[in-house]
Design a protein around this motif. Structure first.
Motif, mmCIF file in Angstrom:
data_model
loop_
_atom_site.group_PDB
_atom_site.id
_atom_site.type_symbol
_atom_site.label_atom_id
_atom_site.label_comp_id
_atom_site.label_asym_id
_atom_site.label_seq_id
_atom_site.Cartn_x
_atom_site.Cartn_y
_atom_site.Cartn_z
ATOM 1 N N GLU A 161 -7.083 1.748 3.630
ATOM 2 C CA GLU A 161 -6.998 1.288 5.008
ATOM 3 C C GLU A 161 -6.465 2.436 5.859
ATOM 4 O OE1 GLU A 161 -4.225 -1.802 7.476
ATOM 5 O OE2 GLU A 161 -4.898 -2.408 5.478
ATOM 6 N N LYS A 162 -7.179 2.735 6.935
ATOM 7 C CA LYS A 162 -6.764 3.834 7.808
ATOM 8 C C LYS A 162 -5.482 3.437 8.530
ATOM 9 C CE LYS A 162 -8.782 7.485 10.428
ATOM 10 N NZ LYS A 162 -8.134 8.585 9.769
ATOM 11 N N ASP A 163 -4.527 4.343 8.535
ATOM 12 C CA ASP A 163 -3.239 4.139 9.200
ATOM 13 C C ASP A 163 -2.923 5.408 9.979
ATOM 14 O OD1 ASP A 163 -0.721 2.885 9.811
ATOM 15 O OD2 ASP A 163 0.207 4.156 8.269
ATOM 16 N N GLY A 164 -3.394 5.483 11.204
ATOM 17 C CA GLY A 164 -3.240 6.709 11.981
ATOM 18 C C GLY A 164 -4.123 7.799 11.394
ATOM 19 N N ARG A 165 -3.487 8.901 10.999
ATOM 20 C CA ARG A 165 -4.237 10.031 10.438
ATOM 21 C C ARG A 165 -4.302 10.009 8.917
ATOM 22 N NH1 ARG A 165 -2.163 15.429 12.822
ATOM 23 N NH2 ARG A 165 -3.865 16.086 11.478
ATOM 24 N N ARG A 166 -3.734 8.980 8.328
ATOM 25 C CA ARG A 166 -3.717 8.910 6.864
ATOM 26 C C ARG A 166 -4.335 7.601 6.397
ATOM 27 N NH1 ARG A 166 2.417 7.224 5.177
ATOM 28 N NH2 ARG A 166 2.457 5.331 6.413
ATOM 29 N N TYR A 167 -4.512 7.503 5.083
ATOM 30 C CA TYR A 167 -5.003 6.274 4.470
ATOM 31 C C TYR A 167 -3.910 5.678 3.601
ATOM 32 C CZ TYR A 167 -9.785 7.178 5.916
ATOM 33 O OH TYR A 167 -10.913 7.372 6.669
ATOM 34 N N LEU A 168 -3.886 4.358 3.570
ATOM 35 C CA LEU A 168 -2.987 3.641 2.679
ATOM 36 C C LEU A 168 -3.841 2.958 1.620
ATOM 37 C CD1 LEU A 168 -0.521 2.033 5.251
ATOM 38 C CD2 LEU A 168 -0.201 4.110 3.874
ATOM 39 N N TYR A 169 -3.457 3.142 0.370
ATOM 40 C CA TYR A 169 -4.242 2.650 -0.764
ATOM 41 C C TYR A 169 -3.573 1.444 -1.398
ATOM 42 C CZ TYR A 169 -6.414 7.171 -0.129
ATOM 43 O OH TYR A 169 -7.061 8.246 0.413
ATOM 44 N N SER A 170 -4.412 0.504 -1.819
ATOM 45 C CA SER A 170 -3.953 -0.707 -2.495
ATOM 46 C C SER A 170 -4.877 -0.997 -3.666
ATOM 47 C CB SER A 170 -3.987 -1.905 -1.543
ATOM 48 O OG SER A 170 -3.094 -1.720 -0.472
ATOM 49 N N PRO A 171 -4.347 -1.609 -4.718
ATOM 50 C CA PRO A 171 -5.205 -1.940 -5.853
ATOM 51 C C PRO A 171 -6.100 -3.143 -5.538
ATOM 52 C CG PRO A 171 -2.979 -2.711 -6.252
ATOM 53 C CD PRO A 171 -2.951 -1.960 -4.958
ATOM 54 N N VAL A 172 -7.325 -3.069 -5.991
ATOM 55 C CA VAL A 172 -8.242 -4.209 -5.965
ATOM 56 C C VAL A 172 -8.283 -4.787 -7.380
ATOM 57 C CG1 VAL A 172 -10.652 -4.916 -5.653
ATOM 58 C CG2 VAL A 172 -9.613 -3.270 -4.060
ATOM 59 N N PRO A 225 0.820 -1.207 0.000
ATOM 60 C CA PRO A 225 0.000 0.000 0.000
ATOM 61 C C PRO A 225 0.855 1.258 0.000
ATOM 62 C CG PRO A 225 0.113 -0.897 2.210
ATOM 63 C CD PRO A 225 0.867 -1.862 1.313
ATOM 64 N N GLN A 226 0.221 2.366 -0.426
ATOM 65 C CA GLN A 226 0.895 3.664 -0.439
ATOM 66 C C GLN A 226 -0.057 4.748 0.015
ATOM 67 O OE1 GLN A 226 3.641 4.828 -3.497
ATOM 68 N NE2 GLN A 226 3.380 2.869 -4.561
ATOM 69 N N SER A 227 0.523 5.776 0.618
ATOM 70 C CA SER A 227 -0.250 6.945 1.035
ATOM 71 C C SER A 227 -0.376 7.915 -0.132
ATOM 72 C CB SER A 227 0.446 7.643 2.208
ATOM 73 O OG SER A 227 1.661 8.231 1.764
ATOM 74 N N THR A 228 -1.217 8.911 0.042
ATOM 75 C CA THR A 228 -1.374 9.958 -0.966
ATOM 76 C C THR A 228 -0.029 10.619 -1.252
ATOM 77 O OG1 THR A 228 -3.602 10.352 -0.155
ATOM 78 C CG2 THR A 228 -2.645 12.065 -1.543
ATOM 79 N N GLU A 229 0.727 10.896 -0.205
ATOM 80 C CA GLU A 229 2.029 11.554 -0.362
ATOM 81 C C GLU A 229 3.018 10.662 -1.115
ATOM 82 O OE1 GLU A 229 0.311 11.317 2.509
ATOM 83 O OE2 GLU A 229 -0.312 13.415 2.701
#
Length: 121
Positions: free
Chosen positions: A56-67, A19-23
């Motif tokens: 997926e919520k990770d603290g104050r950020r979201y981590l995105y993964s491909p479906v 997964p990766q964050s927006t940043e």
């Protein structure tokens, strides 16, 4: 599932590593696109709404993964191109590409191998 060219760029980043964050995604795209973080967030939200990615919520950020799997997307894109431009027929597609670009010996051998495999089916 229809994915725009801009959304596909986000997907390519996630297919490469997740997964990766927006940043993280912004950093990966910085050499290719001059997008603001807000643009990336908009594209991520569109992909979430389409079900192409998960968050997926990770603290104050979201981590995105491909479906959506890259292979599945490529297959749909390829078939769509073939249907739209060549009426679903493969031979005119190959003829078009070979008229624009010289086929290498490796390309010719690969095409011959594909033909042999399909003849044996």
């Amino acid at each position: 599932m229809n994915i725009s060219d801009a959304e596909a760029q986000i997907m390519e980043v996630l297919w490469g590593h997740a997964p990766q964050s927006t940043e993280d995604i912004a950093a990966a795209l910085q050499d290719r696109q001059d997008w603001q973080l807000a643009t990336i967030k908009t594209l991520l939200n569109r992909l979430l709404n389409k079900g192409a990615i998960s968050a997926e919520k990770d603290g104050r950020r979201y981590l995105y993964s491909p479906v959506l799997q890259r292979e599945h997307w490529l297959k749909r894109q390829s078939m769509g191109l073939l249907d739209r431009l060549f009426g679903g027929s493969l031979a005119p597609l190959v003829a078009q590409f070979s008229s624009e670009r010289k086929l290498s010996e490796a390309d010719i051998q690969a095409l011959k191998q594909l033909i042999r495999e399909h003849e044996n089916d």
